[in-house]
Design a protein around this motif. Structure first.
Motif, PDB file in Angstrom:
ATOM      1  N   ILE A  62      -7.583 -22.359 -17.116  1.00  0.00           N
ATOM      2  CA  ILE A  62      -6.917 -23.627 -17.370  1.00  0.00           C
ATOM      3  C   ILE A  62      -8.019 -24.668 -17.495  1.00  0.00           C
ATOM      4  N   THR A  63      -7.897 -25.542 -18.506  1.00  0.00           N
ATOM      5  CA  THR A  63      -8.950 -26.504 -18.800  1.00  0.00           C
ATOM      6  C   THR A  63      -8.555 -27.924 -18.391  1.00  0.00           C
ATOM      7  N   GLU A  64      -9.552 -28.822 -18.388  1.00  0.00           N
ATOM      8  CA  GLU A  64      -9.320 -30.238 -18.090  1.00  0.00           C
ATOM      9  C   GLU A  64      -8.282 -30.848 -19.021  1.00  0.00           C
ATOM     10  N   SER A  65      -8.244 -30.377 -20.259  1.00  0.00           N
ATOM     11  CA  SER A  65      -7.312 -30.933 -21.250  1.00  0.00           C
ATOM     12  C   SER A  65      -5.891 -30.393 -21.068  1.00  0.00           C
ATOM     13  N   GLY A  66      -5.681 -29.532 -20.075  1.00  0.00           N
ATOM     14  CA  GLY A  66      -4.346 -29.017 -19.776  1.00  0.00           C
ATOM     15  C   GLY A  66      -3.951 -27.791 -20.569  1.00  0.00           C
ATOM     16  N   ASN A  67      -4.904 -27.110 -21.174  1.00  0.00           N
ATOM     17  CA  ASN A  67      -4.606 -25.892 -21.932  1.00  0.00           C
ATOM     18  C   ASN A  67      -4.775 -24.658 -21.050  1.00  0.00           C
ATOM     19  N   PHE A  68      -3.879 -23.693 -21.252  1.00  0.00           N
ATOM     20  CA  PHE A  68      -3.898 -22.435 -20.511  1.00  0.00           C
ATOM     21  C   PHE A  68      -4.259 -21.327 -21.485  1.00  0.00           C
ATOM     22  N   TYR A  69      -5.379 -20.644 -21.216  1.00  0.00           N
ATOM     23  CA  TYR A  69      -5.890 -19.595 -22.096  1.00  0.00           C
ATOM     24  C   TYR A  69      -5.902 -18.247 -21.386  1.00  0.00           C
ATOM     25  N   PRO A  90      -3.899 -27.106 -10.775  1.00  0.00           N
ATOM     26  CA  PRO A  90      -2.967 -25.981 -10.949  1.00  0.00           C
ATOM     27  C   PRO A  90      -3.463 -24.749 -10.192  1.00  0.00           C
ATOM     28  N   THR A  91      -2.524 -23.898  -9.812  1.00  0.00           N
ATOM     29  CA  THR A  91      -2.870 -22.667  -9.096  1.00  0.00           C
ATOM     30  C   THR A  91      -2.345 -21.475  -9.886  1.00  0.00           C
ATOM     31  N   ILE A  92      -3.192 -20.464 -10.043  1.00  0.00           N
ATOM     32  CA  ILE A  92      -2.801 -19.227 -10.719  1.00  0.00           C
ATOM     33  C   ILE A  92      -2.531 -18.176  -9.656  1.00  0.00           C
ATOM     34  N   HIS A  93      -1.338 -17.563  -9.732  1.00  0.00           N
ATOM     35  CA  HIS A  93      -0.942 -16.510  -8.795  1.00  0.00           C
ATOM     36  C   HIS A  93      -0.744 -15.214  -9.580  1.00  0.00           C
ATOM     37  N   ILE A  94      -1.051 -14.095  -8.957  1.00  0.00           N
ATOM     38  CA  ILE A  94      -0.774 -12.790  -9.551  1.00  0.00           C
ATOM     39  C   ILE A  94       0.374 -12.177  -8.761  1.00  0.00           C
ATOM     40  N   LEU A  95       1.469 -11.849  -9.459  1.00  0.00           N
ATOM     41  CA  LEU A  95       2.646 -11.273  -8.826  1.00  0.00           C
ATOM     42  C   LEU A  95       2.671  -9.773  -9.062  1.00  0.00           C
ATOM     43  N   ASN A  96       2.792  -9.006  -8.005  1.00  0.00           N
ATOM     44  CA  ASN A  96       2.948  -7.551  -8.105  1.00  0.00           C
ATOM     45  C   ASN A  96       4.443  -7.266  -8.096  1.00  0.00           C
ATOM     46  N   VAL A  97       5.071  -7.322  -9.266  1.00  0.00           N
ATOM     47  CA  VAL A  97       6.528  -7.178  -9.343  1.00  0.00           C
ATOM     48  C   VAL A  97       6.977  -5.727  -9.214  1.00  0.00           C
ATOM     49  N   SER A  98       6.085  -4.775  -9.452  1.00  0.00           N
ATOM     50  CA  SER A  98       6.367  -3.356  -9.231  1.00  0.00           C
ATOM     51  C   SER A  98       5.031  -2.641  -9.045  1.00  0.00           C
ATOM     52  N   ALA A  99       5.105  -1.363  -8.751  1.00  0.00           N
ATOM     53  CA  ALA A  99       3.875  -0.593  -8.551  1.00  0.00           C
ATOM     54  C   ALA A  99       3.029  -0.540  -9.819  1.00  0.00           C
ATOM     55  N   ASP A 109       1.805 -28.926  -9.220  1.00  0.00           N
ATOM     56  CA  ASP A 109       2.376 -29.777  -8.168  1.00  0.00           C
ATOM     57  C   ASP A 109       2.378 -31.233  -8.605  1.00  0.00           C
ATOM     58  N   TYR A 110       3.516 -31.888  -8.374  1.00  0.00           N
ATOM     59  CA  TYR A 110       3.686 -33.302  -8.685  1.00  0.00           C
ATOM     60  C   TYR A 110       4.108 -33.999  -7.399  1.00  0.00           C
ATOM     61  N   LEU A 111       3.346 -34.991  -6.991  1.00  0.00           N
ATOM     62  CA  LEU A 111       3.633 -35.692  -5.742  1.00  0.00           C
ATOM     63  C   LEU A 111       4.898 -36.521  -5.872  1.00  0.00           C
ATOM     64  N   PRO A 112       5.721 -36.685  -4.844  1.00  0.00           N
ATOM     65  CA  PRO A 112       5.440 -36.272  -3.475  1.00  0.00           C
ATOM     66  C   PRO A 112       5.819 -34.830  -3.157  1.00  0.00           C
ATOM     67  N   SER A 113       6.783 -34.208  -3.898  1.00  0.00           N
ATOM     68  CA  SER A 113       7.196 -32.877  -3.438  1.00  0.00           C
ATOM     69  C   SER A 113       7.596 -31.907  -4.541  1.00  0.00           C
ATOM     70  N   ASN A 114       7.522 -32.263  -5.802  1.00  0.00           N
ATOM     71  CA  ASN A 114       7.976 -31.359  -6.864  1.00  0.00           C
ATOM     72  C   ASN A 114       6.920 -30.313  -7.201  1.00  0.00           C
ATOM     73  N   THR A 115       7.392 -29.103  -7.465  1.00  0.00           N
ATOM     74  CA  THR A 115       6.513 -28.025  -7.915  1.00  0.00           C
ATOM     75  C   THR A 115       7.170 -27.342  -9.100  1.00  0.00           C
ATOM     76  N   GLU A 116       6.404 -27.196 -10.189  1.00  0.00           N
ATOM     77  CA  GLU A 116       6.875 -26.455 -11.363  1.00  0.00           C
ATOM     78  C   GLU A 116       6.217 -25.088 -11.335  1.00  0.00           C
ATOM     79  N   LEU A 117       7.005 -24.070 -11.662  1.00  0.00           N
ATOM     80  CA  LEU A 117       6.491 -22.701 -11.682  1.00  0.00           C
ATOM     81  C   LEU A 117       6.765 -22.098 -13.051  1.00  0.00           C
ATOM     82  N   LEU A 118       5.731 -21.517 -13.650  1.00  0.00           N
ATOM     83  CA  LEU A 118       5.854 -20.816 -14.929  1.00  0.00           C
ATOM     84  C   LEU A 118       5.346 -19.401 -14.723  1.00  0.00           C
ATOM     85  N   VAL A 119       6.156 -18.406 -15.116  1.00  0.00           N
ATOM     86  CA  VAL A 119       5.791 -17.001 -14.905  1.00  0.00           C
ATOM     87  C   VAL A 119       5.687 -16.314 -16.254  1.00  0.00           C
TER      88      VAL A 119
END
Length: 184
Positions: A62-69, A90-99, A109-119
């Motif tokens: 993820i870059t300063e300009s907000g692009n995800f590569y 931004p935080t990148i998570h790896i999900l182990n959805v199956s074996a 994250d957007y203050l004070p409490s909102n979080t957007e999640l993209l999978v």
């Protein structure tokens, strides 16, 4: 004769392993590769992981300009999405959805409490978006890849209560299935 043939085979394999393209692909820094191709981009968040089980890492940036590569294991740079701005990094998570399957999730994250999640699911050398949710109160991700969205369910007369929606990956349907109090 068998020894000579075995020696030639060993030399050929050794030559393949040390060929410039193979060595270069294994040692190139993904940040450097992206910034060389796109000189105006500056990487702020990166993660490397083998998403498809081929023992070669894919790189998420993820870059300063907000692009995800994504830089796939063949070194191809793919623009996945834009406008990845948030009040915190931004935080990148790896999900182990199956074996056998891993997916990529990004939280913004957007203050004070909102979080957007993209999978995203890794398919055909790129990432395909499979879920996008906003948690007014928050988002939690379990170790099994289940997503818990906490949001504000407003009363008609004023005020609100915390509502909880759960999303679980269904590989047969190739999508996340929601349960609990889903946002309207």
């Amino acid at each position: 004769m068998k020894r000579i043939l075995a020696l030639f085979c060993a030399m050929a394999m050794f030559g393949f392993v040390l060929s410039p393209s193979y060595v270069e692909a294994a040692t190139v820094n993904p940040k450097t590769l992206l910034e060389k191709k796109f000189p105006r981009e500056r990487v702020t968040v990166s993660k490397s992981v083998d998403l498809n089980g081929d023992n070669k890492k894919e790189h998420l940036l993820i870059t300063e300009s907000g692009n995800f590569y994504l830089i796939n294991s063949k070194g191809v740079i793919v623009l996945i999405d834009t406008n990845y701005y948030s009040d915190e990094e931004p935080t990148i998570h790896i999900l182990n959805v199956s074996a056998k399957e891993k997916q990529v999730a990004v939280t913004l994250d957007y203050l004070p409490s909102n979080t957007e999640l993209l999978v995203y699911k890794y398919q055909n050398g790129t990432l395909k978006k499979k879920l996008s949710v906003m948690g007014d109160v928050g988002i939690e991700i379990s170790k099994t890849g289940e997503i818990i969205q906490m949001w504000k369910n407003y009363y008609p007369e004023g005020g609100w209560k915390i509502a909880v929606a759960n999303y679980k990956w269904n590989s047969k349907k190739d999508k996340y299935v929601g349960s609990g109090e889903l946002p309207r």
